[in-house]
Design an enzyme around this catalytic site. Structure first.
Site, PDB file in Angstrom:
ATOM      1  N   ARG A  78      51.414  50.144  39.787  1.00  0.00           N
ATOM      2  CA  ARG A  78      50.223  50.986  39.687  1.00  0.00           C
ATOM      3  C   ARG A  78      49.820  51.419  41.097  1.00  0.00           C
ATOM      4  O   ARG A  78      49.561  50.567  41.951  1.00  0.00           O
ATOM      5  CB  ARG A  78      49.080  50.195  39.027  1.00  0.00           C
ATOM      6  CG  ARG A  78      47.767  50.926  39.064  1.00  0.00           C
ATOM      7  CD  ARG A  78      46.621  50.134  38.436  1.00  0.00           C
ATOM      8  NE  ARG A  78      45.405  50.910  38.577  1.00  0.00           N
ATOM      9  CZ  ARG A  78      44.281  50.473  39.141  1.00  0.00           C
ATOM     10  NH1 ARG A  78      44.171  49.237  39.592  1.00  0.00           N
ATOM     11  NH2 ARG A  78      43.238  51.268  39.232  1.00  0.00           N
ATOM     12  N   HIS A 122      41.153  56.686  43.102  1.00  0.00           N
ATOM     13  CA  HIS A 122      40.803  55.344  43.561  1.00  0.00           C
ATOM     14  C   HIS A 122      40.000  55.518  44.860  1.00  0.00           C
ATOM     15  O   HIS A 122      40.352  55.012  45.906  1.00  0.00           O
ATOM     16  CB  HIS A 122      42.059  54.492  43.751  1.00  0.00           C
ATOM     17  CG  HIS A 122      41.822  53.009  43.737  1.00  0.00           C
ATOM     18  ND1 HIS A 122      42.529  52.144  42.942  1.00  0.00           N
ATOM     19  CD2 HIS A 122      40.950  52.231  44.436  1.00  0.00           C
ATOM     20  CE1 HIS A 122      42.127  50.891  43.166  1.00  0.00           C
ATOM     21  NE2 HIS A 122      41.156  50.924  44.073  1.00  0.00           N
ATOM     22  N   GLU A 167      37.327  52.033  38.489  1.00  0.00           N
ATOM     23  CA  GLU A 167      36.000  51.454  38.730  1.00  0.00           C
ATOM     24  C   GLU A 167      34.950  52.493  39.123  1.00  0.00           C
ATOM     25  O   GLU A 167      34.379  52.433  40.218  1.00  0.00           O
ATOM     26  CB  GLU A 167      36.077  50.369  39.810  1.00  0.00           C
ATOM     27  CG  GLU A 167      37.090  49.274  39.518  1.00  0.00           C
ATOM     28  CD  GLU A 167      36.996  48.087  40.493  1.00  0.00           C
ATOM     29  OE1 GLU A 167      36.241  48.180  41.470  1.00  0.00           O
ATOM     30  OE2 GLU A 167      37.662  47.076  40.253  1.00  0.00           O
ATOM     31  N   ASN A 299      39.751  45.477  35.461  1.00  0.00           N
ATOM     32  CA  ASN A 299      39.937  44.740  36.709  1.00  0.00           C
ATOM     33  C   ASN A 299      39.029  43.521  36.649  1.00  0.00           C
ATOM     34  O   ASN A 299      37.813  43.652  36.582  1.00  0.00           O
ATOM     35  CB  ASN A 299      39.547  45.596  37.920  1.00  0.00           C
ATOM     36  CG  ASN A 299      40.475  46.784  38.108  1.00  0.00           C
ATOM     37  OD1 ASN A 299      41.517  46.886  37.458  1.00  0.00           O
ATOM     38  ND2 ASN A 299      40.114  47.680  39.004  1.00  0.00           N
ATOM     39  N   TYR A 301      38.157  39.745  38.382  1.00  0.00           N
ATOM     40  CA  TYR A 301      38.352  38.834  39.510  1.00  0.00           C
ATOM     41  C   TYR A 301      37.611  37.509  39.369  1.00  0.00           C
ATOM     42  O   TYR A 301      38.104  36.475  39.790  1.00  0.00           O
ATOM     43  CB  TYR A 301      37.899  39.500  40.818  1.00  0.00           C
ATOM     44  CG  TYR A 301      38.860  40.562  41.275  1.00  0.00           C
ATOM     45  CD1 TYR A 301      39.974  40.231  42.050  1.00  0.00           C
ATOM     46  CD2 TYR A 301      38.686  41.887  40.911  1.00  0.00           C
ATOM     47  CE1 TYR A 301      40.877  41.199  42.454  1.00  0.00           C
ATOM     48  CE2 TYR A 301      39.586  42.868  41.312  1.00  0.00           C
ATOM     49  CZ  TYR A 301      40.681  42.510  42.075  1.00  0.00           C
ATOM     50  OH  TYR A 301      41.587  43.456  42.469  1.00  0.00           O
ATOM     51  N   GLU A 360      43.997  45.062  37.487  1.00  0.00           N
ATOM     52  CA  GLU A 360      43.845  44.323  38.745  1.00  0.00           C
ATOM     53  C   GLU A 360      43.374  42.914  38.447  1.00  0.00           C
ATOM     54  O   GLU A 360      42.520  42.709  37.589  1.00  0.00           O
ATOM     55  CB  GLU A 360      42.796  44.950  39.678  1.00  0.00           C
ATOM     56  CG  GLU A 360      43.229  46.208  40.363  1.00  0.00           C
ATOM     57  CD  GLU A 360      42.146  46.778  41.271  1.00  0.00           C
ATOM     58  OE1 GLU A 360      41.316  46.003  41.808  1.00  0.00           O
ATOM     59  OE2 GLU A 360      42.119  48.010  41.434  1.00  0.00           O
TER      60      GLU A 360
HETATM   61  C1  FCB Z   1      38.639  46.230  43.389  1.00  0.00           C
HETATM   62  C2  FCB Z   1      39.262  47.508  43.898  1.00  0.00           C
HETATM   63  C3  FCB Z   1      40.516  47.288  44.695  1.00  0.00           C
HETATM   64  C4  FCB Z   1      40.426  46.076  45.584  1.00  0.00           C
HETATM   65  C5  FCB Z   1      39.926  44.870  44.833  1.00  0.00           C
HETATM   66  C6  FCB Z   1      39.853  43.616  45.639  1.00  0.00           C
HETATM   67  O1  FCB Z   1      37.282  46.446  43.148  1.00  0.00           O
HETATM   68  O2  FCB Z   1      39.558  48.375  42.827  1.00  0.00           O
HETATM   69  O3  FCB Z   1      40.790  48.472  45.404  1.00  0.00           O
HETATM   70  O4  FCB Z   1      39.660  46.358  46.698  1.00  0.00           O
HETATM   71  O5  FCB Z   1      38.679  45.139  44.257  1.00  0.00           O
END
Ligand code: FCB
Length: 453
Positions: A78, A122, A167, A299, A301, A360
């Site tokens: 990607r 992006h 995002e 995405n 995290y 992500e």
């Molecule tokens: C996300 C972004 C990516 C990267 C990660 C850590 O929010 O999409 O570009 O910076 O965080």
């Protein structure tokens, strides 16, 4: 030893990057200035004064990087396209050298048997358009469609997976509301129309991509955290609702035909972000935004815990676990794999997308290479392994998760944090531009090969 965790046969394993974070060559071969070029060149905006001028020099080293991906056994990649590399001033004149760069990249990926997933936006918008007002203005969505048309016509015969936006919440809230991202404006009265025009441009782009890229699959990528109240107090519950509402539902609800969530509209009114109400929404917009898509990209995290008693009233991260690297990455974001099972279930069972991708997921740890060039990033491997288990659980619960992209292939320019945060499964020595696959990349390679572990 036989694998215990086995993924569905067609599951796609990949890695993700973004143009501004890796390409460099910010003013080469006809590329126009982007909002991130301008922002990073403005003193005081980025940690240590870092810029993406060179970054991973991927614009020059792309062939090697594809070779690296092949070695790692990646099945999908990607990446994003720099809009001002294609249209230096945002619309009108096309920069053929920019188109050629991505076209060759796509060819070489296909040759290596790696499926390209293209993200159209992006975050690096043409600065020329920002000067005319940028995303808070409706013309910006029209310009985005022109750009989408140009690039999907050029690549649409070969690229069959398209992501319109990455995002949009981050662009609107951090770029126009809080100002810690490009273009660095600080007015929520601008952020709300910006969010709307980002969504509108998504809706307009979907049919354009379908027309130019037969049988393509199209979706949007949204950021999502596992949002929880710190307690069952009314205040904490309400803060968690708002956090999720502003960051996720404000975007997901319209995309899935539900319009803007009314509770969040009320919150924005209280913030004085909607002095003229939703006057930027025109007739038919909500229908446009709800254009049917083939997948949603998420995405994920970390977890976010809301505690209203914190005096600045922002959702605060609560520290329930030992502050060791096992539980805390260096952002510092909590390593909370259960949240991944949670968000996958929640999004699937609430919105019913046809399928989902984790576009992500990954962790920042700065473990450097040793004398032999090995990078023993055990904490990243641990983060990945626990998140893979979490995904697998969601799949078993019936979530049609179709693939996973680790963030990121390479250490890179982490926005306002500059080069201080390393998310790569491959270490980049920014002085020599040498790449060193970390132990996590070697482990990931085995996972891909076995489709499990
Ligand atoms: C996300 C972004 C990516 C990267 C990660 C850590 O929010 O999409 O570009 O910076 O965080």
């Amino acid at each position: 030893m036989a694998s215990k965790i086995v993924f569905p046969k067609e599951f796609l394993w990949g890695a993700a990057t973004a143009s501004y974070q890796i390409e460099g060559a910010w003013n080469k071969h006809g590329k126009g200035e982007s909002t991130w070029d301008r922002f990073s060149h403005t003193p005081g905006k980025i940690m240590n004064g870092d810029t993406g001028d060179i970054a991973d020099d991927h614009y020059r080293l792309w062939k090697k990087d594809v070779g690296l991906m092949k070695k790692l056994g990646l099945q999908a990649y990607r990446f994003s396209i720099s809009w001002p590399r294609i249209l230096p001033t945002g619309r009108g004149k096309v920069n053929q050298r920019g188109v050629d760069f991505y076209s060759k990249l796509v060819d070489s990926l296909l040759e290596a048997n790696i499926t390209p997933f293209v993200t159209l936006f992006h975050w690096d918008a043409p600065q020329a358009l920002e000067e005319e007002g940028g995303w808070p203005m409706r013309f910006m969505a029209e310009a985005f469609v022109e750009y989408t048309d140009v690039i999907s016509r050029a690549l649409g015969d070969r690229v069959k997976n398209w992501i319109t936006h990455n995002e949009p919440a981050v662009v609107a809230w951090l770029g126009y509301g809080i100002g810690v991202h490009a273009p660095g404006r600080t007015d929520f009265k601008l952020a709300l129309p910006a969010a709307h025009h980002l969504l509108l441009s998504h809706g307009w782009a979907v049919p354009v991509i379908r027309r130019n890229s037969p049988n393509a699959e199209v979706g949007i990528t949204l950021n999502i955290g596992w949002k929880v109240p710190a307690s069952n107090s009314v205040a904490d519950l309400d803060l968690a609702r708002r956090d999720d509402g502003q960051w996720f539902r404000w975007f997901a609800d319209p995309v899935y035909g539900r319009g803007y969530p009314s509770d969040v509209t009320e919150d924005f009114k209280k913030m004085d972000a909607l002095p003229n109400g939703m006057d930027f929404v025109r007739e038919g917009d909500m229908k446009t935004i709800a254009a049917p898509t083939d997948f949603i990209g998420l995405n994920y995290y970390s977890r976010n815990i809301s505690r209203a008693s914190e005096k600045d009233n922002d959702p605060q991260i609560f520290f329930p676990q030992p502050q060791t690297p096992e539980y805390w990455t260096e952002m510092p974001w909590e390593n909370y794999p259960d949240g991944l099972t949670g968000v996958l279930g929640r999004v699937y069972f609430n919105y019913n997308p046809l399928k989902l991708y984790i576009t992500e997921n990954g962790a920042s740890y700065s473990t450097p290479p040793d004398e032999k060039g090995n990078v023993p990033d055990v904490h990243r491997t641990n983060y990945l392994r626990t998140h893979f288990v979490a995904m697998h659980r969601a799949i078993q619960a019936g979530v049609p998760l179709a693939g996973y992209f680790v963030w990121s292939l390479l250490d890179n320019f982490e926005w306002s944090f500059g080069y201080s945060q390393r998310f790569g499964i491959v270490w980049v020595d920014y002085k020599t531009q040498k790449r060193y696959p970390k132990d996590s990349a070697k482990w990931y390679r085995k996972v891909i090969k076995k489709n499990g572990f």
